[in-house]
Enzyme design. Structure first.
Site, PDB file in Angstrom:
ATOM      1  N   ASP A  32       0.862  -1.182   0.000  1.00 33.15           N
ATOM      2  CA  ASP A  32       0.000   0.000   0.000  1.00 33.15           C
ATOM      3  C   ASP A  32       0.899   1.233   0.000  1.00 33.15           C
ATOM      4  O   ASP A  32       2.086   1.155   0.349  1.00 33.15           O
ATOM      5  CB  ASP A  32      -0.921   0.008   1.252  1.00 33.15           C
ATOM      6  CG  ASP A  32      -2.182   0.834   1.039  1.00 33.15           C
ATOM      7  OD1 ASP A  32      -2.075   2.066   0.888  1.00 33.15           O
ATOM      8  OD2 ASP A  32      -3.279   0.251   1.026  1.00 33.15           O
ATOM      9  N   ASP A  50       4.199   2.882  -4.024  1.00 36.51           N
ATOM     10  CA  ASP A  50       3.218   3.590  -4.841  1.00 36.51           C
ATOM     11  C   ASP A  50       3.007   2.782  -6.129  1.00 36.51           C
ATOM     12  O   ASP A  50       3.888   2.749  -7.000  1.00 36.51           O
ATOM     13  CB  ASP A  50       3.759   4.992  -5.149  1.00 36.51           C
ATOM     14  CG  ASP A  50       2.787   5.796  -6.001  1.00 36.51           C
ATOM     15  OD1 ASP A  50       1.831   5.205  -6.550  1.00 36.51           O
ATOM     16  OD2 ASP A  50       3.004   7.020  -6.132  1.00 36.51           O
ATOM     17  N   GLY A  79     -13.054   6.968  -2.329  1.00 37.74           N
ATOM     18  CA  GLY A  79     -13.749   7.471  -1.146  1.00 37.74           C
ATOM     19  C   GLY A  79     -15.241   7.477  -1.426  1.00 37.74           C
ATOM     20  O   GLY A  79     -15.693   6.865  -2.399  1.00 37.74           O
ATOM     21  N   CYS A 121     -20.669   0.816  -9.265  1.00 39.56           N
ATOM     22  CA  CYS A 121     -20.685   2.172  -9.852  1.00 39.56           C
ATOM     23  C   CYS A 121     -20.509   2.120 -11.368  1.00 39.56           C
ATOM     24  O   CYS A 121     -20.633   3.153 -12.031  1.00 39.56           O
ATOM     25  CB  CYS A 121     -19.566   3.035  -9.261  1.00 39.56           C
ATOM     26  SG  CYS A 121     -19.979   3.709  -7.665  1.00 39.56           S
ATOM     27  N   TYR A 147     -15.300   7.528 -11.480  1.00 40.28           N
ATOM     28  CA  TYR A 147     -14.837   6.348 -10.734  1.00 40.28           C
ATOM     29  C   TYR A 147     -15.376   5.079 -11.399  1.00 40.28           C
ATOM     30  O   TYR A 147     -14.654   4.102 -11.603  1.00 40.28           O
ATOM     31  CB  TYR A 147     -15.324   6.489  -9.292  1.00 40.28           C
ATOM     32  CG  TYR A 147     -15.149   5.277  -8.401  1.00 40.28           C
ATOM     33  CD1 TYR A 147     -13.906   4.947  -7.871  1.00 40.28           C
ATOM     34  CD2 TYR A 147     -16.251   4.477  -8.080  1.00 40.28           C
ATOM     35  CE1 TYR A 147     -13.770   3.836  -7.048  1.00 40.28           C
ATOM     36  CE2 TYR A 147     -16.116   3.383  -7.247  1.00 40.28           C
ATOM     37  CZ  TYR A 147     -14.874   3.064  -6.736  1.00 40.28           C
ATOM     38  OH  TYR A 147     -14.738   1.972  -5.919  1.00 40.28           O
ATOM     39  N   LYS A 198     -21.553  11.080  12.454  1.00 37.06           N
ATOM     40  CA  LYS A 198     -22.364  12.263  12.788  1.00 37.06           C
ATOM     41  C   LYS A 198     -23.267  11.982  13.981  1.00 37.06           C
ATOM     42  O   LYS A 198     -23.410  12.819  14.865  1.00 37.06           O
ATOM     43  CB  LYS A 198     -23.222  12.681  11.581  1.00 37.06           C
ATOM     44  CG  LYS A 198     -22.389  13.367  10.512  1.00 37.06           C
ATOM     45  CD  LYS A 198     -23.228  13.761   9.327  1.00 37.06           C
ATOM     46  CE  LYS A 198     -22.347  14.395   8.264  1.00 37.06           C
ATOM     47  NZ  LYS A 198     -22.995  15.453   7.537  1.00 37.06           N
ATOM     48  N   ARG A 218     -30.094   2.543  -1.585  1.00 37.91           N
ATOM     49  CA  ARG A 218     -28.857   1.763  -1.746  1.00 37.91           C
ATOM     50  C   ARG A 218     -28.999   0.425  -1.049  1.00 37.91           C
ATOM     51  O   ARG A 218     -29.787   0.286  -0.117  1.00 37.91           O
ATOM     52  CB  ARG A 218     -27.673   2.451  -1.017  1.00 37.91           C
ATOM     53  CG  ARG A 218     -27.389   3.852  -1.385  1.00 37.91           C
ATOM     54  CD  ARG A 218     -26.500   3.911  -2.621  1.00 37.91           C
ATOM     55  NE  ARG A 218     -26.205   5.295  -2.942  1.00 37.91           N
ATOM     56  CZ  ARG A 218     -27.033   6.090  -3.610  1.00 37.91           C
ATOM     57  NH1 ARG A 218     -28.192   5.645  -4.007  1.00 37.91           N
ATOM     58  NH2 ARG A 218     -26.699   7.344  -3.866  1.00 37.91           N
ATOM     59  N   ARG A 281     -30.372   1.891  -7.082  1.00 35.46           N
ATOM     60  CA  ARG A 281     -29.619   0.771  -7.651  1.00 35.46           C
ATOM     61  C   ARG A 281     -30.455  -0.469  -7.447  1.00 35.46           C
ATOM     62  O   ARG A 281     -31.103  -0.652  -6.420  1.00 35.46           O
ATOM     63  CB  ARG A 281     -28.300   0.570  -6.898  1.00 35.46           C
ATOM     64  CG  ARG A 281     -27.204   1.532  -7.258  1.00 35.46           C
ATOM     65  CD  ARG A 281     -26.247   0.899  -8.254  1.00 35.46           C
ATOM     66  NE  ARG A 281     -25.487   1.900  -8.995  1.00 35.46           N
ATOM     67  CZ  ARG A 281     -24.499   2.617  -8.485  1.00 35.46           C
ATOM     68  NH1 ARG A 281     -24.158   2.468  -7.237  1.00 35.46           N
ATOM     69  NH2 ARG A 281     -23.859   3.486  -9.224  1.00 35.46           N
TER      70      ARG A 281
END
Ligand code: NAD
Length: 324
Positions: A32, A50, A79, A121, A147, A198, A218, A281
């Site tokens: 990683d 990398d 993300g 996606c 993405y 949150k 979702r 979806r």
């Protein structure tokens, strides 16, 4: 002893996958660009590399006494919707480089079995109530974001190299995955982690801000279930991209209410403008189900485990910032 390379082992799913493979008796090299924030000694060897650079992909893949038995490619610059919509150039550039080089060198260095983590996606946006999409309905292609386009392109790269070099390729199109030890703050977190954070930070009887109007739908998959499916898939004869997800669907509003209930708090919601992503979806899991796989962890149970872990991170973070 089988040897596996896990790319992205410093991340959420890669970290859990490496742990599971070790439990199964594999020798694991993790790679990683950053170290894992929460797991230690989940791999036998860890290389900080990398993977956008070809020479680092070669370093990751090179090992004495023949090639790795299996390569799991999960490294990605990724993300939640906020990050993906803001950093679309980085997502396209970094992930295409990682996937081009990892696929090319895995195939040319004789890796027999290669797993690529794609995403649902790659599918188009859907309206509520539309019939489910199967894997072939990815075409004609119209992913909602860059993405998704990169994932679709990298699926094709992996399949082309498989045809040319005979490397067996397995591709999982992952649904939204959640669980402990995932990104939970700083802008890259996905909806379940963001809502858990949150709510954990909120006082009882207070209000949190959430993007959209709460109607987007979702399904979510708990990380242990996803990894079970990945292991079944890579060792199966299933060719081509395979959807991996749960048949349970929830609106964002339901997600917030479930988290609040688990937290034992009364939470109001202020809907604000933000990058919500697709409206809906609905895709078929028939192919992965044909291997006998079904998710075992219910959404409430998975969210409970995730909430407890995130609440603990929030508490630790507070006491580090405000020591007694
Ligand atoms: P993550 O961000 O936690 O893990 C990805 C890892 O890749 C990170 O640790 C990151 O540091 C590493 N990475 C990024 N750039 C790198 C580079 N240049 N070189 C080496 N490593 C690099 O994300 P995750 O949730 O664990 O996702 C793992 C894979 O599954 C990704 O390919 C992601 O696109 C895919 N996926 C995830 C989800 C989900 O809901 N989490 C859904 C669909 C697909």
């Amino acid at each position: 002893m089988k040897r596996a390379l896990v790319c992205g082992a410093g991340g959420f799913i890669g970290g859990h996958l490496a742990k599971r493979l070790k439990k199964e008796g594999y020798w694991i090299r993790g790679v990683d660009i950053k170290e894992h924030e929460f797991s230690y000694s989940h791999v036998d060897e860890f290389l900080l590399l990398d993977l956008r650079k070809p020479e680092n992909c070669i370093k990751a893949l090179r090992i004495s006494d023949g090639p790795f038995d299996e390569v799991y490619q999960l490294a990605a610059d990724m993300g939640g919707m906020g990050f993906i919509s803001f950093a679309e150039c980085e997502v396209l550039y970094n992930n295409a480089l990682i996937n081009l080089h990892m696929t090319h060198y895995s195939a040319t260095m004789g890796i027999p079995l290669y797993f690529f983590s794609s995403s649902v996606c790659i599918y188009r946006d859907m309206k509520l109530g539309e019939p489910e999409l199967s894997e072939n309905d990815a075409y004609p292609a119209n992913p909602h974001n860059e993405y998704g386009w990169e994932k679709l392109y990298s699926e094709r790269v992996a399949l082309a190299y498989s045809r040319r070099y005979g490397m067996k390729v397995r591709i999982g199109r992952f649904q939204n995955c959640y669980g402990p030890e995932g990104t939970w703050r700083a802008g890259r977190e996905k909806a379940p982690a963001a809502i858990c954070r949150k709510v954990a930070e909120a006082e009882n009887n207070s209000t949190i801000e959430v993007w959209g109007d709460g109607t987007a739908v979702r399904s979510y998959i708990y990380v242990d279930d996803l990894i079970e499916a990945v292991l079944l898939l890579i060792h199966s004869g299933l060719e081509g991209p395979i959807n991996i997800g749960s048949p349970e669907y929830f609106s964002v509003k339901e997600l917030v209410n479930i988290v609040a209930e688990i937290a034992g708090k009364r939470i109001g919601i202020k809907w604000i403008e933000g990058p919500v992503g697709v409206q809906s979806r609905n895709f078929s899991n028939i192919r992965i189900n044909s291997l006998g796989w079904r998710p075992k962890v219910s959404f409430k149970e998975g969210i409970r485990k995730t909430y407890e872990w995130i609440e603990e991170q929030v508490r630790k973070n507070r006491s580090e910032r405000f020591p007694q």
